[in-house]
Scaffold this motif. Structure first.
Motif, PDB file in Angstrom:
ATOM      1  N   ASP A  72       0.802  -1.230   0.000  1.00  0.00           N
ATOM      2  CA  ASP A  72       0.000   0.000   0.000  1.00  0.00           C
ATOM      3  C   ASP A  72       0.831   1.274   0.000  1.00  0.00           C
ATOM      4  OD1 ASP A  72      -2.668  -0.809  -0.258  1.00  0.00           O
ATOM      5  OD2 ASP A  72      -2.701  -1.497   1.814  1.00  0.00           O
ATOM      6  N   THR A  73       2.114   1.158  -0.385  1.00  0.00           N
ATOM      7  CA  THR A  73       2.909   2.370  -0.571  1.00  0.00           C
ATOM      8  C   THR A  73       3.279   2.485  -2.054  1.00  0.00           C
ATOM      9  OG1 THR A  73       5.075   1.346  -0.385  1.00  0.00           O
ATOM     10  CG2 THR A  73       4.011   1.995   1.671  1.00  0.00           C
ATOM     11  N   TYR A  74       4.046   3.513  -2.379  1.00  0.00           N
ATOM     12  CA  TYR A  74       4.478   3.705  -3.759  1.00  0.00           C
ATOM     13  C   TYR A  74       5.413   2.612  -4.234  1.00  0.00           C
ATOM     14  CZ  TYR A  74       1.961   7.681  -5.298  1.00  0.00           C
ATOM     15  OH  TYR A  74       0.939   8.457  -5.731  1.00  0.00           O
ATOM     16  N   PHE A  75       5.971   1.813  -3.312  1.00  0.00           N
ATOM     17  CA  PHE A  75       6.811   0.697  -3.748  1.00  0.00           C
ATOM     18  C   PHE A  75       5.978  -0.260  -4.603  1.00  0.00           C
ATOM     19  CE2 PHE A  75       9.217  -3.172  -3.625  1.00  0.00           C
ATOM     20  CZ  PHE A  75      10.535  -2.762  -3.553  1.00  0.00           C
ATOM     21  N   ILE A  76       4.753  -0.510  -4.145  1.00  0.00           N
ATOM     22  CA  ILE A  76       3.869  -1.408  -4.884  1.00  0.00           C
ATOM     23  C   ILE A  76       3.499  -0.786  -6.231  1.00  0.00           C
ATOM     24  CG2 ILE A  76       1.577  -2.465  -4.871  1.00  0.00           C
ATOM     25  CD1 ILE A  76       3.500  -3.757  -2.951  1.00  0.00           C
ATOM     26  N   ILE A  77       3.210   0.519  -6.206  1.00  0.00           N
ATOM     27  CA  ILE A  77       2.882   1.210  -7.459  1.00  0.00           C
ATOM     28  C   ILE A  77       4.019   1.029  -8.458  1.00  0.00           C
ATOM     29  CG2 ILE A  77       2.297   3.445  -8.484  1.00  0.00           C
ATOM     30  CD1 ILE A  77       0.246   2.648  -6.480  1.00  0.00           C
ATOM     31  N   ALA A  78       5.244   1.281  -7.994  1.00  0.00           N
ATOM     32  CA  ALA A  78       6.396   1.155  -8.888  1.00  0.00           C
ATOM     33  C   ALA A  78       6.532  -0.282  -9.362  1.00  0.00           C
ATOM     34  CB  ALA A  78       7.655   1.604  -8.163  1.00  0.00           C
ATOM     35  N   HIS A  79       6.427  -1.233  -8.434  1.00  0.00           N
ATOM     36  CA  HIS A  79       6.602  -2.649  -8.783  1.00  0.00           C
ATOM     37  C   HIS A  79       5.625  -3.074  -9.874  1.00  0.00           C
ATOM     38  CE1 HIS A  79       6.604  -6.991  -8.524  1.00  0.00           C
ATOM     39  NE2 HIS A  79       5.357  -6.978  -8.095  1.00  0.00           N
ATOM     40  N   PHE A  80       4.338  -2.788  -9.673  1.00  0.00           N
ATOM     41  CA  PHE A  80       3.417  -3.332 -10.679  1.00  0.00           C
ATOM     42  C   PHE A  80       3.412  -2.520 -11.959  1.00  0.00           C
ATOM     43  CE2 PHE A  80      -0.122  -1.050  -8.337  1.00  0.00           C
ATOM     44  CZ  PHE A  80      -0.622  -0.329  -9.398  1.00  0.00           C
ATOM     45  N   HIS A  81       3.844  -1.251 -11.889  1.00  0.00           N
ATOM     46  CA  HIS A  81       3.986  -0.538 -13.168  1.00  0.00           C
ATOM     47  C   HIS A  81       5.186  -1.074 -13.955  1.00  0.00           C
ATOM     48  CE1 HIS A  81       0.975   2.342 -11.681  1.00  0.00           C
ATOM     49  NE2 HIS A  81       0.803   2.648 -12.944  1.00  0.00           N
ATOM     50  N   TYR A  82       6.247  -1.498 -13.251  1.00  0.00           N
ATOM     51  CA  TYR A  82       7.370  -2.107 -13.980  1.00  0.00           C
ATOM     52  C   TYR A  82       6.914  -3.371 -14.698  1.00  0.00           C
ATOM     53  CZ  TYR A  82      11.501   0.706 -13.084  1.00  0.00           C
ATOM     54  OH  TYR A  82      12.439   1.711 -13.118  1.00  0.00           O
ATOM     55  N   ILE A  83       5.990  -4.124 -14.067  1.00  0.00           N
ATOM     56  CA  ILE A  83       5.505  -5.346 -14.724  1.00  0.00           C
ATOM     57  C   ILE A  83       4.485  -4.997 -15.801  1.00  0.00           C
ATOM     58  CG2 ILE A  83       4.217  -7.490 -14.377  1.00  0.00           C
ATOM     59  CD1 ILE A  83       6.803  -7.726 -13.036  1.00  0.00           C
ATOM     60  N   MET A  84       3.516  -4.144 -15.449  1.00  0.00           N
ATOM     61  CA  MET A  84       2.373  -3.962 -16.327  1.00  0.00           C
ATOM     62  C   MET A  84       2.593  -2.889 -17.386  1.00  0.00           C
ATOM     63  SD  MET A  84      -0.293  -4.692 -13.307  1.00  0.00           S
ATOM     64  CE  MET A  84      -1.642  -3.649 -13.772  1.00  0.00           C
ATOM     65  N   VAL A  85       3.386  -1.887 -17.100  1.00  0.00           N
ATOM     66  CA  VAL A  85       3.675  -0.876 -18.123  1.00  0.00           C
ATOM     67  C   VAL A  85       5.042  -1.160 -18.741  1.00  0.00           C
ATOM     68  CG1 VAL A  85       3.795   1.574 -18.627  1.00  0.00           C
ATOM     69  CG2 VAL A  85       2.284   0.754 -16.829  1.00  0.00           C
ATOM     70  N   GLY A  86       6.069  -1.268 -17.871  1.00  0.00           N
ATOM     71  CA  GLY A  86       7.396  -1.594 -18.372  1.00  0.00           C
ATOM     72  C   GLY A  86       7.378  -2.935 -19.080  1.00  0.00           C
ATOM     73  N   GLY A  87       6.613  -3.872 -18.549  1.00  0.00           N
ATOM     74  CA  GLY A  87       6.515  -5.180 -19.179  1.00  0.00           C
ATOM     75  C   GLY A  87       5.473  -5.199 -20.276  1.00  0.00           C
ATOM     76  N   ALA A  88       4.214  -5.227 -19.864  1.00  0.00           N
ATOM     77  CA  ALA A  88       3.144  -5.490 -20.831  1.00  0.00           C
ATOM     78  C   ALA A  88       3.059  -4.432 -21.930  1.00  0.00           C
ATOM     79  CB  ALA A  88       1.811  -5.614 -20.102  1.00  0.00           C
ATOM     80  N   VAL A  89       3.164  -3.145 -21.586  1.00  0.00           N
ATOM     81  CA  VAL A  89       2.996  -2.125 -22.627  1.00  0.00           C
ATOM     82  C   VAL A  89       4.204  -2.107 -23.566  1.00  0.00           C
ATOM     83  CG1 VAL A  89       2.552   0.295 -23.094  1.00  0.00           C
ATOM     84  CG2 VAL A  89       1.521  -0.765 -21.116  1.00  0.00           C
ATOM     85  N   MET A  90       5.418  -2.275 -22.997  1.00  0.00           N
ATOM     86  CA  MET A  90       6.611  -2.365 -23.853  1.00  0.00           C
ATOM     87  C   MET A  90       6.441  -3.490 -24.862  1.00  0.00           C
ATOM     88  SD  MET A  90       8.894  -0.135 -23.500  1.00  0.00           S
ATOM     89  CE  MET A  90      10.647  -0.042 -23.552  1.00  0.00           C
ATOM     90  N   ALA A  91       5.968  -4.643 -24.378  1.00  0.00           N
ATOM     91  CA  ALA A  91       5.824  -5.790 -25.276  1.00  0.00           C
ATOM     92  C   ALA A  91       4.717  -5.547 -26.296  1.00  0.00           C
ATOM     93  CB  ALA A  91       5.527  -7.045 -24.460  1.00  0.00           C
ATOM     94  N   TYR A  92       3.655  -4.879 -25.866  1.00  0.00           N
ATOM     95  CA  TYR A  92       2.597  -4.553 -26.824  1.00  0.00           C
ATOM     96  C   TYR A  92       3.171  -3.675 -27.930  1.00  0.00           C
ATOM     97  CZ  TYR A  92      -1.677  -2.460 -28.731  1.00  0.00           C
ATOM     98  OH  TYR A  92      -2.663  -2.019 -29.566  1.00  0.00           O
ATOM     99  N   MET A  93       4.003  -2.693 -27.525  1.00  0.00           N
ATOM    100  CA  MET A  93       4.631  -1.820 -28.525  1.00  0.00           C
ATOM    101  C   MET A  93       5.566  -2.629 -29.419  1.00  0.00           C
ATOM    102  SD  MET A  93       3.341   1.110 -28.008  1.00  0.00           S
ATOM    103  CE  MET A  93       4.324   2.458 -28.592  1.00  0.00           C
ATOM    104  N   ALA A  94       6.338  -3.536 -28.803  1.00  0.00           N
ATOM    105  CA  ALA A  94       7.244  -4.376 -29.612  1.00  0.00           C
ATOM    106  C   ALA A  94       6.424  -5.154 -30.642  1.00  0.00           C
ATOM    107  CB  ALA A  94       8.025  -5.330 -28.712  1.00  0.00           C
ATOM    108  N   GLY A  95       5.331  -5.766 -30.176  1.00  0.00           N
ATOM    109  CA  GLY A  95       4.509  -6.565 -31.069  1.00  0.00           C
ATOM    110  C   GLY A  95       3.849  -5.719 -32.136  1.00  0.00           C
ATOM    111  N   LEU A  96       3.370  -4.549 -31.726  1.00  0.00           N
ATOM    112  CA  LEU A  96       2.704  -3.661 -32.672  1.00  0.00           C
ATOM    113  C   LEU A  96       3.675  -3.252 -33.784  1.00  0.00           C
ATOM    114  CD1 LEU A  96      -0.100  -2.415 -32.814  1.00  0.00           C
ATOM    115  CD2 LEU A  96       0.815  -0.373 -31.735  1.00  0.00           C
ATOM    116  N   HIS A  97       4.913  -2.925 -33.392  1.00  0.00           N
ATOM    117  CA  HIS A  97       5.884  -2.516 -34.407  1.00  0.00           C
ATOM    118  C   HIS A  97       6.350  -3.700 -35.248  1.00  0.00           C
ATOM    119  CE1 HIS A  97       6.028   1.166 -31.989  1.00  0.00           C
ATOM    120  NE2 HIS A  97       6.548   1.749 -33.052  1.00  0.00           N
ATOM    121  N   PHE A  98       6.381  -4.880 -34.633  1.00  0.00           N
ATOM    122  CA  PHE A  98       6.839  -6.063 -35.350  1.00  0.00           C
ATOM    123  C   PHE A  98       5.805  -6.480 -36.402  1.00  0.00           C
ATOM    124  CE2 PHE A  98       7.744 -10.840 -35.132  1.00  0.00           C
ATOM    125  CZ  PHE A  98       8.844 -10.753 -35.972  1.00  0.00           C
ATOM    126  N   TRP A  99       4.506  -6.471 -36.013  1.00  0.00           N
ATOM    127  CA  TRP A  99       3.481  -6.970 -36.929  1.00  0.00           C
ATOM    128  C   TRP A  99       2.728  -5.855 -37.649  1.00  0.00           C
ATOM    129  CZ3 TRP A  99       3.819 -10.088 -32.254  1.00  0.00           C
ATOM    130  CH2 TRP A  99       4.358 -11.357 -32.487  1.00  0.00           C
TER     131      TRP A  99
END
Lengths: 547, 240, 313
Positions: free
Chosen positions: A385-412
């Motif tokens: 419930d602190t910003y540590f959690i915010i940072a952690h899940f944004h690294y997974i969900m934005v740094g991870g998922a959105v980066m990969a979505y962009m990679a896929g979008l540019h690839f295909w």
């Protein structure tokens, strides 16, 4: 559906995009590729709404006092940000856009198993989205995307029911998409395409689909119960009416923790495709990467309790969920090591999709490693419930998922549109997003360990410096996300023709023209080798991009 | 491919085998896809009811007394009659599926109609039961709160614990309405689907080779039946 | 409270330094693996960059030993982390038999605290240094969470059940108290302080005879002593953020909540009734000295959420 043969004086090929231009032919299409495009447009719209909420929040947090918006408004902003980004952007992003487009192509089929269901899921998605938007227009929801009871069910004075109905309907869209993918991958593979010749993208979407069909219904029924308590004042979750608020948290996270894997598993699939193509190598440890996807999906269902370490579950419950949460880190680690090993002795080209893909690995690694902190139950007590959690899940969900979505979008993108975007713009925006992302979210790890709680619109003055840094990063990140929108749209009109296989990738989707014809392949392809057979690929001749 | 070719794949091969959709290679593949799809859907359904039943289980283990007391006010005999109706309906469905496998159009239509009628009978009985429940004030909320002493005359309203007891009774009633309500919605969906199937069957759309829709509707209908088999003891026969 | 820029929170409880120890170890593990991956990616990208478009590198066969190696080593590391953190967590959950028990009630949006001898306070918790403390906590409405970063402890406070939180403060000072579970509009205003005092000073504070005590603190004690919080914030208007605000009255007029108004409301409560409330409050004329009323006013003045909240209201 009326279809009009398209033939222009230029003698252009008839593709899924140009065989008819009528609005009806789009809104009533049963073609998985057109449905994918519909999804792409819709989620981009929802992403902008969620993004706008994020911009306002970061502006508010520039100063410790609450001076830009009211507390109440801020609460509605972060709720809208979470609801839009999680349910209406991230969860459908890779599965509903890239998965819809690519799975039939990758398995050599003409369409998904149930084209009507596929169109129905897009409509359900849009209806759900409209309900969520209606809750925003009516005045907003202030419960956070987690809808914790009894605040959401009794105390909140905002439009909770509208939002909950939206998410409920949207859930059925996810379920139908997952069902379609599972059946398609099981029953519609081309001759010779055995399970272990499948591209890893299919494996990871298969695992994702399992979560879709097994997790989403639990969220749906939970939201029904919240709605019932809110409307009829029957104590399901509110203790003053005889209910138990922790039961809500168990039911909610039973879906919503696996939902994190809904976001990141497809990303892992994209990365496996991109990294092999741009290092011209077979993936290192195919079976390990494939099975780790399934392991993550299965283990992902057993760790929901780690969201409840300080909620009042028993000590032993906490310890069991802690050890299971450590376990789920192992298959994720295995994937990262295998991707890195794939680069070894490859022939590496740092083109746009590859840059996004390497960015994913870097950010996902940090996100995953900080997962160890929060799995460590004693540290989690401090940082939850602190910003540590915010940072952690944004690294997974934005740094991870959105980066990969962009990679896929540019690839295909060349496959989907037949056009090439500006390579330099692509590389520049990939770099911008990577830098902007780290500037935004790395300071939040420190803020979190310092003890700044999440969902605070005014905060103690000593947290200001790091918050300003974070907001500055967010502005870079914002530009990074707007650029692709511009140059990708630009490419539609002015981009060079891509040709069937501009990146010289393996995989059935590259064996048909770009954009593909409506029926995908002129005749059903036959597969006689494993995935990623780059070492056998002919590097000259017709696979080179035509201009 | 040249622009002069006909483009619409639906037009190309829609009717080369009756009932085969353009994107499948053959009947076997299509049937396999339909079966797997239905089972996957039923897995979703299990989790959907499972979530509600998990909540029910938590509260029943905690508030056993109130749940048992509330359950005794439901009409067990109506529930039992409805179980018999639904089981018979399921049996008719099995006969319809069997007839479809043999391509017997007349029997398919007859058994489907019987299945539908029994399903409607179930819903009517359920509706009457809801009405009787309503007359007994077994409805959570203000109706119950104004009339609870008729149902629980031994409860002392002034006693501090009695408020919690009455809340727990209402919690049980809420689960009763949610679970049977969702079940009824599933019945309505099933009956609507079967009406369409009956019309199509009467028009001869299904053959011994192509009958997966009836097969799938059968799977679904049996599932709805099985859910009820679970609900009956859980709701009507609570003992503490 | 130390408000300078820092990278680590203050360490003021027995658990704090232990949790930090695990945190540093985690930092080392994370830094090692992150650097390992980053360096390898950058090195491979440069070393094996595509020089010739036609090159087709030979596939590297899957190496089972390597796969097992990078499955088992991370597994062992996570088990070390698990046992370390589990040991700390069990320690954290344990409270010694001689712990001092303090009751905490969370409600939108304040912390109400009562000490073993009956002393009450709001949004502040005074505790003696070195003494094990156990908080018994519950909520009056929604879920809150009692969080003291300097102690590295946090526990959700639930309506309808009691939760416990144990700690032993080790350092004299004032520390942040936050509500960490989102609880509605003024969630970020549900904050306070934990004051760790020398035992002798704590006893003096309890007895209410603190030499050169600031007027606001004295007022806070009086507020508790005269039972003001029994009504204010529930049946009576809340005091938080009141001072300087425009108050709407029953007769439709408004008045600014200044010193004069507060004084009048204490000695002659029925004179001006805030809109929506009933005149229940007894007069305190004769019970409180003028000096004490000034202390109460000083306390009410100190109850601002933050400057801006006040401006908006």
């Amino acid at each position: 559906m009326t279809t009009v043969p398209y033939s222009s004086s230029l003698g252009r090929e008839t593709t899924y995009l140009n065989h008819s231009h009528k609005i009806r032919s789009w809104l009533l299409t049963l073609d998985h590729k057109r449905i994918a495009i519909l999804y792409m447009i819709s989620i981009t719209f929802f992403f902008m709404i969620g993004g706008a909420a994020a911009v306002l929040m970061r502006l508010e947090l520039m100063t410790p006092q609450g001076d830009l918006v009211k507390a109440e408004t801020y609460n509605k902003l972060f709720t809208m940000h979470g609801v839009m980004m999680v349910f209406f952007f991230l969860i459908p992003s890779i599965p509903a856009v890239l998965g819809n487009f690519l799975i039939p192509l990758m398995v050599g089929a003409k369409d998904l198993a149930f084209p009507r269901l596929n169109l129905a899921s897009w409509y359900l998605f849009m209806i759900g989205g409209l309900f969520a938007l209606a809750s925003l227009v009516a005045g907003g929801v202030d419960t956070g995307w987690t809808f914790y009871t009894p605040y959401s069910s009794t105390y909140s004075n905002s439009y909770v029911v509208l939002a909950v109905v939206g998410i409920f309907i949207n859930g059925f869209s996810s379920i139908l998409t997952g069902l379609n993918f599972i059946v398609t991958i099981h029953t519609m593979r081309a001759p010779g395409l055995t399970w272990f010749r499948l591209p890893l993208f299919c494996w990871s979407l298969y695992a994702t689909s399992l979560i879709f069909i097994l997790g989403t219904p639990v969220l749906a029924i939970t939201l029904v119960l919240v709605g019932v308590e809110r409307i009829f004042h029957i104590g399901v979750f509110d203790p003053s009416l005889g209910g138990d608020p922790i039961l809500f948290q168990h039911l909610f996270w039973f879906y919503s923790h696996p939902a994190v894997y809904i976001m990141v598993l497809p990303s892992m699939g994209v990365v496996s495709e991109v990294i092999t193509c741009f290092s011209r190598k077979r993936i290192f440890g195919y079976a390990f990467v494939a099975f780790s996807s399934v392991a993550i999906a299965v283990l992902g269902f057993l760790v929901w309790g780690h969201h409840l370490f300080v909620s009042g579950q028993s000590i032993y419950g906490g310890l069991i969920f802690s050890i299971l949460s450590f376990m789920v880190a192992i298959p994720s680690g295995v994937k990262v090591f295998n991707w890195t090993a794939t680069l070894y002795k490859g022939s590496i080209a740092l083109q746009t999709p590859m840059l996004y893909c390497l960015g994913f690995i870097g950010l996902f690694t940090i996100g995953g490693l900080t997962g160890l902190y929060v799995a460590s139950i004693a540290v989690d007590v401090h940082v939850t419930d602190t910003y540590f959690i915010i940072a952690h899940f944004h690294y997974i969900m934005v740094g991870g998922a959105v980066m990969a979505y962009m990679a896929g979008l540019h690839f295909w993108w060349p496959k989907m549109t037949g056009k090439m975007y500006s390579e330099w713009m692509g590389r520049f925006s990939a770099l911008l997003i990577f830098v902007g992302f780290n500037l935004t979210f790395f300071p939040q790890f420190i803020l979190g360990y310092l003890g700044m709680p999440r969902r605070y619109y005014a905060y103690a003055p000593e947290f200001q410096a790091l918050n300003v840094l974070s907001s500055a990063g967010a502005s870079v990140l914002g530009v990074g996300y707007l650029l692709p929108l511009l140059y990708l749209l630009w490419s539609l009109r002015w981009g060079k023709n891509a040709g069937p296989n501009p990146f010289r990738a393996t995989g059935l989707e590259w064996k048909t023209s770009s954009p593909p014809p409506t029926e995908n392949f002129e005749k059903t392809p036959i597969v006689n080798e494993e995935a990623y057979a780059y070492h056998r690929m002919e590097m000259t001749g017709d696979t080179v991009a035509t201009h | 491919m040249t622009p002069s070719q006909p483009i619409d794949p639906h037009a190309l091969d829609r009717h080369h085998v009756q009932g085969l959709a353009h994107h499948f290679d053959d009947m076997d593949q299509q049937h396999e896809a339909a079966t797997l799809g239905m089972w996957a859907f039923l897995a979703t359904e299990v989790l959907f009811f499972g979530g509600a039943l998990a909540g029910y289980a938590v509260y029943r283990s905690r508030y056993g007394d109130a749940f048992a007391a509330a359950s005794h006010h439901l009409y067990l005999w109506i529930g039992v009659i409805n179980t018999a109706v639904l089981l018979t309906s399921s049996f008719m469905m099995a006969l319809a599926v069997n007839a479809a496998k043999h391509g017997n159009r007349k029997k398919v239509v007859t058994f489907l109609i019987l299945t539908i009628l029994l399903g409607l009978a179930f819903l009517c009985i359920k509706g009457i039961e809801y009405y009787l429940d309503y007359r007994e004030h077994l409805v959570p909320g203000s109706i119950f709160e104004a009339n609870w002493h008729e149902m629980f005359p031994h409860i002392d309203g002034a006693h501090p614990g009695s408020m919690m007891f009455l809340r727990q009774v209402q919690l049980f009633l809420m689960f009763y309405y949610i679970l049977t309500g969702i079940h009824a919605v599933h019945m309505i969906v099933g009956i609507s689907v079967m009406i369409v199937l009956t019309v199509k069957a009467a028009r001869g759309r299904y053959t011994a080779e192509y009958n997966s829709p009836i097969d799938m509707a059968g799977l679904y209908w049996h599932f709805v039946d099985v859910v009820w088999i679970f609900l009956l003891p859980l709701l009507y026969m609570v003992q503490h | 409270m130390d408000t300078s820029f820092r990278l680590l929170p203050e360490t003021a409880s027995t658990m704090a330094s232990q949790v930090d120890g695990l945190y540093f170890f985690l930092n080392a593990v994370a830094a090692f693996f992150a650097l390992l991956i980053f360096v390898l990616i950058v090195y491979f990208s440069l070393r094996y960059r595509r020089r010739d478009e036609s090159v087709r590198p030979a596939p590297v066969p899957t190496n089972l030993k390597l796969e097992l190696l990078w499955t088992i080593i991370p597994f062992l590391i996570t088990m070390v982390l698990f046992s370390w953190s589990a040991r700390l967590f069990i320690q954290m959950s344990h409270s010694p038999a001689d712990a001092m028990r303090i009751n905490v009630v969370g409600k939108q949006w304040m912390w109400k605290i009562q000490h073993p001898d009956g002393q009450r306070e709001i949004n502040a918790l005074h505790v003696p240094v070195g003494k094990p403390i156990e908080l018994m906590m519950t909520s009056q409405d929604v879920i809150h969470s009692f969080y003291v970063p300097a102690f590295r402890i946090k526990q959700d406070v639930l309506p309808g059940s009691y939760s416990r939180l144990a700690f032993t403060p080790t350092k004299v000072g004032e520390y942040h108290l936050f509500c960490a579970e989102f609880c509605g509009d003024q969630h970020s205003g549900m904050i306070g302080k934990v004051v760790v005092m020398e035992p002798a000073k704590y006893d003096a504070w309890l007895a209410g005879t603190i030499p050169d005590e600031p007027p606001a603190l004295a007022g806070e004690r009086l507020f508790a002593q005269y039972g003001c919080m029994a009504c204010h914030g529930q049946r009576g208007p809340t005091m938080a953020g009141l001072f300087g605000r425009k108050v709407e009255l029953n007769d439709g007029t408004t008045v600014t909540a200044d010193e004069q108004y507060l004084h009048e409301s204490i000695f002659d409560p029925a004179a001006k009734i805030v809109r929506g409330f009933t005149p229940l409050m007894p007069s305190f004329r004769g019970q409180l000295t003028e000096e004490q009323v000034m202390q109460l006013i000083a306390y009410i003045k100190s109850l601002q959420y933050s400057q801006s909240t006040q401006e908006q209201q």
